[in-house]
Each structure stands twice: as structure tokens, then as C-alpha cells.
Design an enzyme around this catalytic site. Structure first.
Site, PDB file in Angstrom:
ATOM      1  N   CYS A 109       0.837  -1.200   0.000  1.00 55.44           N
ATOM      2  CA  CYS A 109       0.000   0.000   0.000  1.00 55.44           C
ATOM      3  C   CYS A 109       0.873   1.252   0.000  1.00 55.44           C
ATOM      4  O   CYS A 109       1.738   1.418   0.869  1.00 55.44           O
ATOM      5  CB  CYS A 109      -0.923   0.002   1.213  1.00 55.44           C
ATOM      6  SG  CYS A 109      -1.988   1.470   1.270  1.00 55.44           S
ATOM      7  N   ASP A 211      -3.103  -2.214 -13.740  1.00 60.89           N
ATOM      8  CA  ASP A 211      -3.564  -1.704 -15.043  1.00 60.89           C
ATOM      9  C   ASP A 211      -4.190  -2.754 -15.958  1.00 60.89           C
ATOM     10  O   ASP A 211      -4.203  -2.566 -17.185  1.00 60.89           O
ATOM     11  CB  ASP A 211      -2.422  -1.014 -15.795  1.00 60.89           C
ATOM     12  CG  ASP A 211      -1.939   0.241 -15.101  1.00 60.89           C
ATOM     13  OD1 ASP A 211      -2.602   0.682 -14.145  1.00 60.89           O
ATOM     14  OD2 ASP A 211      -0.887   0.786 -15.508  1.00 60.89           O
TER      15      ASP A 211
END
Length: 343
Positions: A109, A211
Site C-alpha cells: 500500500c 492496469d
């Protein structure tokens, strides 16, 4: 005939057989239990809880416990974040005791609120601490432990291959790599090719992340990364059926069409009811708003409508505080999109 570039066979995570190699990523504030159940219904192989702070789970913090809930999820995977080995180990035991079949450790993260506390991708700057955390968690539970991380903190220190080797030696059963460094956050393009160094560094499965927003890109992602499977994050926002579409693309070479608009509407209405039940009325209304915005955008795209039409309905619906008004408004929105699509 369109041929599949990758056989989408089951993915073993230790003794846990995951039915296919497409995983819904843990996303904070997004992948709650209602959404995970829906993604599984549409064919995701595995779904992972949103990030759970280990110290808050250990304290029994109410909203944190909700994040770790897995009712109705066939293979319940909980992602934990923290920087204290003992706290992470204890939280892993709590999650295992509550039914988690897999514990995932967050070391990726990039959010400042996480890295400031030396958790998430901040651990890429201290591999010795990262190693101690992994050792503590693996030693605390009987279920498989997995790891999600990034390429490194920045381009000068792409330490993911070394971290993956350490994790495998300790007993981690799978590693997921987001193809960016922490300092990239979510800018630019994920580097799928850079993930190959991690795939070649270990013998355990590696998942490629970052992506994947079109199902036809999945074979290219796997070919570039050498990974055993893919993890989908933002590409599934508003589209809980997308991981299943990717799984079908890998298995058959074909991409299923998006669900019809009336089915998309019923999915969102079921999720909305699920959020109200899961969180309670007040918090459920607030948590649903971002999902409604994404779902309307997905519906407009499926209908071939301009994004402005989704924005029109989003502006009308996201300020409403009465569930009955939201439900009625959603029905009107999808009827409008369907009418315009038919026209």
C-alpha cells in the site's frame, strides 16, 4: 478462432485449490463482503478482503472486524497490514479463527497514512523487519500465507525479488506484485515486464497486478510478467463481473459481453441492499455512493452512451439519503440508459 495465450487452470495456494487464476485485489473501502460475493458469483477465482489494520483487528474495532468478514465467500482470504510482528501474528490468528482460509500480508500500500506508520510499502525500505513480520505470521497460523507488494520503494531500490525469495524460504505460498514502485503510486503505466524478475526468482506462484482493465490484455500481461495468474484492482470498480470475463478470456480466448443493462441494474440493487445490511443504514448509504458512481459509468459505457449521461445521474443520486429514493432513482437511471441504447 481466437486462441487463449494461457491455460486458465486452477491455482494452488498451498493446500487451497483456487478454481482459476484471476483474483480480485484487496482494495481499501471497496472489496467488502457484498462485493466479494458478487465477484465470485461472476467467476472470479479468488477474492481478497480490503486491507485490515492488524492492531485495530486485535482491539476488536467494529468497522475493522467488518472489513475482515467473509460470510458467503467460498475461500475467505483476509489481508492484514501492520509493522509489529507480534501484532500481525495475533491478528492473523484472529482472522484464522474467524474462518479465513488464506492470510495475505500487505507490503505494497502506497498511501501516506499507511507508510507513515512504517507499514505497507514502507516495509520495502526495511527488509529485515519485513522478514520478521512474515516469519511471525507464517508461524502463527496453519492456513497458507501470501504476500502482496510492489517492485520497490523507488526506481533505485527494486527489492521485490529479494523480498520474494525471503518470503518463499519462510513459507509464503504465493506473491503478488504490483508493477510499480511506491513512489509511482498509481501514475504512469504498470511495468508488467519488471514483474518477470520476481517470477524467475521464486518457485511459488506469482500474480501480476496493475492496469489490467481490458480482458484482452490479460494474455499480454502474463506473457510479459511470466506470472502464474493476474490480480485485478481498479479494473473491477463498477464491474464485479470483470474478473470472471478475464477468466473466460484466458480459458477460451473469447471475452463474454457485459451483462445486459437490466442485469447490471439488478446486480447494483442487490449490492445496495447488501451494503445497507452489512454496514447499517447510515454507513451503508455512504459506502455505496462510490460504487454507484462507478456502476453508472460502466452502464453508460455498455450502452454506448456518453459519460455525461452517467454524470447526470450520479449528480442526482449521490446526494440522496433515503434508500427508497436511491433505489427508485437507480431504476430510472438504468431505464434511461436502456431507452437511449435501444433508440
Amino acid at each position: 478462432m481466437i486462441l487463449s495465450a494461457f491455460p486458465n487452470t486452477p491455482l494452488p495456494i498451498g493446500p487451497v485449490p483456487v478454481p482459476n487464476r484471476v483474483v480480485l485485489a484487496p482494495m481499501a473501502g471497496i472489496t467488502d463482503a457484498p462485493l466479494r460475493r458478487m465477484a465470485l458469483r461472476y467467476g472470479a477465482g479468488l477474492v481478497v478482503s480490503e486491507m485490515v489494520a492488524s492492531d485495530a483487528l486485535a482491539r476488536g474495532h467494529e468497522e475493522t472486524v467488518l472489513r475482515a468478514e467473509g460470510e458467503g465467500v467460498a475461500i475467505h482470504a483476509v489481508q492484514l497490514a501492520g509493522n509489529e510482528p507480534a501484532s500481525m501474528a495475533y491478528a492473523a490468528q484472529i482472522a484464522e479463527g474467524a474462518g479465513a482460509a488464506i492470510i495475505d500480508i500487505n507490503m505494497g500500500c502506497p498511501a501516506k497514512r499507511v507508510t507513515t506508520g512504517l507499514a505497507g510499502s514502507a516495509l520495502l525500505r526495511d527488509l529485515d523487519l519485513a522478514t520478521r513480520i512474515i516469519e511471525a505470521v507464517v508461524g502463527a497460523v496453519k492456513v497458507p500465507v501470501t504476500l502482496k507488494t510492489r517492485l520497490g520503494w523507488d526506481d533505485t531500490a527494486t527489492v521485490a525479488p529479494e523480498l520474494a525469495r525471503r518470503a518463499e524460504a519462510i513459507g509464503v505460498q504465493l506473491v503478488t506484485i504490483h508493477g510499480r514502485t511506491r513512489c509511482q503510486f498509481y501514475t504512469g503505466q504498470a511495468d508488467w515486464g519488471a514483474i518477470r524478475a520476481i517470477s524467475e526468482a521464486v518457485s511459488i506462484p506469482v500474480l501480476a497486478n496493475g492496469d489490467l482493465v481490458e480482458a484482452d490484455d490479460a494474455p499480454a500481461m502474463l506473457a510479459a510478467s511470466g506470472a502464474a495468474g493476474v490480480m485485478i484492482g481498479r479494473g473491477a470498480q463498477g464491474r464485479p463481473w470483470f474478473p470472471g470475463q478475464v477468466a473466460t478470456r484466458l480459458a477460451s480466448g473469447r471475452v463474454p459481453a457485459d451483462p445486459a443493462l437490466d442485469e447490471q441494474r439488478e446486480v447494483l440493487l442487490e449490492l445496495y441492499d447488501g451494503w445497507l445490511s452489512h454496514y447499517g443504514r447510515e454507513l451503508g448509504i455512504r459506502c455505496a455512493r462510490k460504487h454507484i458512481g462507478w456502476a453508472l459509468a460502466a452502464a453508460a459505457q455498455s450502452a454506448g452512451r456518453e459519460p455525461e449521461r452517467a454524470r447526470f445521474w450520479r449528480q442526482r443520486l449521490l446526494t440522496l439519503d433515503e434508500p427508497a429514493q436511491v433505489v427508485a432513482g437507480l431504476r430510472d437511471a438504468y431505464d434511461d440508459l436502456a431507452w437511449r441504447h435501444a433508440a
